[in-house]
Motif scaffolding. Structure first.
Motif, PDB file in Angstrom:
ATOM      1  N   THR A   1       0.820  -1.210   0.000  1.00  0.00           N
ATOM      2  CA  THR A   1       0.000   0.000   0.000  1.00  0.00           C
ATOM      3  C   THR A   1       0.856   1.263   0.000  1.00  0.00           C
ATOM      4  O   THR A   1       0.637   2.165  -0.824  1.00  0.00           O
ATOM      5  CB  THR A   1      -0.947  -0.003   1.218  1.00  0.00           C
ATOM      6  OG1 THR A   1      -1.759  -1.183   1.185  1.00  0.00           O
ATOM      7  CG2 THR A   1      -1.841   1.219   1.214  1.00  0.00           C
TER       8      THR A   1
ATOM      9  N   TYR B   1      -8.578  -1.080   1.779  1.00  0.00           N
ATOM     10  CA  TYR B   1      -7.576  -1.637   2.691  1.00  0.00           C
ATOM     11  C   TYR B   1      -8.237  -2.203   3.949  1.00  0.00           C
ATOM     12  O   TYR B   1      -7.935  -3.328   4.374  1.00  0.00           O
ATOM     13  CB  TYR B   1      -6.569  -0.550   3.067  1.00  0.00           C
ATOM     14  CG  TYR B   1      -5.626  -0.944   4.184  1.00  0.00           C
ATOM     15  CD1 TYR B   1      -4.440  -1.612   3.909  1.00  0.00           C
ATOM     16  CD2 TYR B   1      -5.922  -0.642   5.511  1.00  0.00           C
ATOM     17  CE1 TYR B   1      -3.572  -1.978   4.932  1.00  0.00           C
ATOM     18  CE2 TYR B   1      -5.069  -1.002   6.532  1.00  0.00           C
ATOM     19  CZ  TYR B   1      -3.901  -1.667   6.239  1.00  0.00           C
ATOM     20  OH  TYR B   1      -3.055  -2.030   7.261  1.00  0.00           O
TER      21      TYR B   1
ATOM     22  N   LEU C   1      -6.610  -2.635  -6.129  1.00  0.00           N
ATOM     23  CA  LEU C   1      -5.697  -1.505  -5.931  1.00  0.00           C
ATOM     24  C   LEU C   1      -5.158  -1.030  -7.277  1.00  0.00           C
ATOM     25  O   LEU C   1      -5.090   0.182  -7.536  1.00  0.00           O
ATOM     26  CB  LEU C   1      -4.552  -1.916  -5.005  1.00  0.00           C
ATOM     27  CG  LEU C   1      -3.532  -0.831  -4.652  1.00  0.00           C
ATOM     28  CD1 LEU C   1      -4.204   0.322  -3.911  1.00  0.00           C
ATOM     29  CD2 LEU C   1      -2.398  -1.408  -3.811  1.00  0.00           C
TER      30      LEU C   1
END
Length: 229
Positions: free
Chosen positions: A97, A114, A138
């Motif tokens: 991330t 997330y 993502l």
């Protein structure tokens, strides 16, 4: 400037000076921010105890430029208890991330993405579907997602055929199945369905290929830890 408290997760922390920590934070409705936190004096014990991964924080921060300053925070909920391979996968989720998402680029939905996958990770031993789902969603949020159910010519993908991935074009039908993906696998990926073993390995190879330009040549520490384990 921000005067209100926002929900956030700590993705990474490292010493910045004798009295400050550098933090990579994922902030609700904002995205990835870099912050400095003071750790000197009475606040040091609190910071070390509460500024840990996998715990939901309420943060108040300020700063007009790229680097923000964490003024106040409190623990909204205790860190999720991850152990063994789940802990390594949690570290991977965090490292992916903060390395893939640019700082200060507004990505309002990534916090929820997330949080959802971190919660799933804490509840499930079957980790691969969770990781693949997070990686591909993502990528889509960052503008690097793929259309799995349509080929490069705009035709619907068929389970009867095989397809080869061509960068910047998409999937093209091929008569050499060993070079590509079966249509059935691509259709499963389109639904984020990674339950079948036949889908998992192709999905893993493809996600690594797509993520590589975003992560650069530096190896992921979390992946190295998992392998050494």
């Amino acid at each position: 400037m921000h005067s209100d408290f926002r929900q956030a997760y700590l993705l990474h922390r490292r010493p910045y000076s004798d009295s400050q920590l550098m933090l990579n934070m994922l902030v609700e409705g904002v995205g990835h921010l870099t912050m400095l936190a003071r750790i000197k004096g009475k606040q040091s014990l609190k910071h070390n105890a509460h500024l840990q991964p996998f715990g939901l924080l309420l943060c108040q921060y300020a700063g007009r430029y790229d680097l923000k300053y964490l003024n106040k925070f409190e623990l909204a909920s205790g860190p999720l208890q991850l152990s063994g391979k789940l802990l390594y996968c949690g570290f991977y989720l965090n490292e992916l991330t903060y390395r893939a998402i640019p700082c200060n680029e507004p990505l309002e939905q990534v916090f929820e993405l997330y949080q959802t996958h971190l919660t799933l990770l804490a509840k499930c031993d079957d980790i691969e579907p969770i990781l693949r789902s997070y990686e591909f969603q993502l990528l889509s949020m960052l503008g690097f997602g793929l259309e799995f159910d349509y080929d490069a010519h705009g035709e619907p993908v068929s389970a009867k055929y095989s397809y080869q991935y061509v960068a910047e074009l998409g999937f093209i039908r091929t008569d050499q199945p060993q070079l590509g993906f079966s249509g059935a696998v691509l259709l499963a990926m389109a639904e984020h369905d990674f339950a079948k073993q036949a889908v998992r390995q192709p999905a893993k190879h493809l996600s690594r290929y797509l993520l590589k330009p975003l992560l650069g040549h530096k190896a992921l520490k979390s992946r190295e830890l998992f392998i050494s384990r």
